[in-house]
Design an enzyme around this catalytic site. Structure first.
Site, PDB file in Angstrom:
ATOM      1  N   VAL A  46      -7.404   0.872  -7.533  1.00 47.49           N
ATOM      2  CA  VAL A  46      -6.231   1.747  -7.499  1.00 47.49           C
ATOM      3  C   VAL A  46      -5.115   0.958  -6.832  1.00 47.49           C
ATOM      4  CG1 VAL A  46      -5.264   3.918  -6.644  1.00 47.49           C
ATOM      5  CG2 VAL A  46      -7.634   3.830  -7.429  1.00 47.49           C
ATOM      6  N   LYS A  47      -4.273   0.357  -7.679  1.00 47.49           N
ATOM      7  CA  LYS A  47      -3.169  -0.454  -7.167  1.00 47.49           C
ATOM      8  C   LYS A  47      -1.834   0.250  -7.335  1.00 47.49           C
ATOM      9  CE  LYS A  47      -5.352  -4.893  -7.597  1.00 47.49           C
ATOM     10  NZ  LYS A  47      -5.059  -6.300  -7.669  1.00 47.49           N
ATOM     11  N   LYS A  48      -1.755   1.152  -8.307  1.00 46.97           N
ATOM     12  CA  LYS A  48      -0.513   1.891  -8.572  1.00 46.97           C
ATOM     13  C   LYS A  48      -0.837   3.369  -8.687  1.00 46.97           C
ATOM     14  CE  LYS A  48       1.994  -1.757 -10.948  1.00 46.97           C
ATOM     15  NZ  LYS A  48       2.848  -2.053 -12.088  1.00 46.97           N
TER      16      LYS A  48
END
Length: 160
Positions: A46-48
Site C-alpha cells: 500500500v504505497k498510494k
C-alpha cells in the site's frame, strides 16, 4: 548499511532530508545469504491511496492472517485504480471522501479526479470515470450503482 539520502519538499515548502536504508544492501553482511523473488500476488503493498482503496474494499478478506481475493470476483486480477493527487493523495483527505468504501467486486477500472465524494453503499462496476471540473464538485449519492459510466463537470447524481 549504507545510508540513502532523499531530498524532499513538504507541502508547506519546507525542504527536508529523508534518510533511508535499503534492505537489499544488508544481504552482503550475511554469509551465505540468499534472496528469494516473491511475486506481487503474494503481497499487497500500500504505497498510494488507490492501493488503500483496494485493500479496504470487499475485494479482499482476511483469512488466516493473509488478505485473500473474494471468490465472488470473476477475474483474479485487481482493478486499475487512479485517484487524483489534489484530493486523494493524503489518507485523511481520502477517508473524508467516502462514507464507506464502495463495492468493487465487478470493477475493472476506476479513474477519479477533482472534488468527488462517495455516499454509503455505492457500487462501481466495469469502467467508471469521474472527473469534477476545477472549482466544481461531484457527489455520488448513497446507493448509487455506476456501471461503465463517465461522470464529469459539476454534477449531483440524484437518480440511480
Amino acid at each position: 548499511m549504507e545510508i540513502i539520502v532523499n531530498n524532499k519538499s513538504l507541502p508547506n515548502g519546507l525542504n527536508v532530508i529523508q534518510l533511508e536504508t535499503a534492505v537489499g544492501a544488508a544481504m552482503k553482511t550475511f554469509e551465505g545469504g540468499l534472496g528469494i523473488n516473491v511475486p506481487r500476488s503474494r503481497f499487497l503493498p500500500v504505497k498510494k491511496t488507490s492501493d488503500l482503496l483496494l485493500v479496504m474494499s470487499n475485494l479482499y478478506s482476511l483469512k488466516n492472517g493473509s488478505l485473500v481475493m473474494s471468490p465472488q470476483r470473476m477475474f483474479p486480477t485487481t482493478p486499475l485504480v487512479k485517484l487524483g493527487d489534489n484530493h486523494f493523495s493524503k489518507v485523511k483527505e481520502f477517508l473524508s471522501r467516502f462514507e464507506n468504501i464502495p463495492d468493487l467486486i465487478e470493477l475493472d477500472h476506476l479513474t477519479v479526479s477533482g472534488d468527488v465524494t462517495f455516499g454509503r453503499g455505492v457500487a462501481l462496476k466495469g469502467t467508471v470515470i469521474i472527473i469534477a471540473n476545477h472549482g466544481d464538485r461531484i457527489d455520488i449519492p448513497s446507493g448509487a450503482n455506476l456501471e461503465n459510466k463517465i461522470v464529469s463537470g459539476n454534477m449531483r447524481i440524484l437518480d440511480h
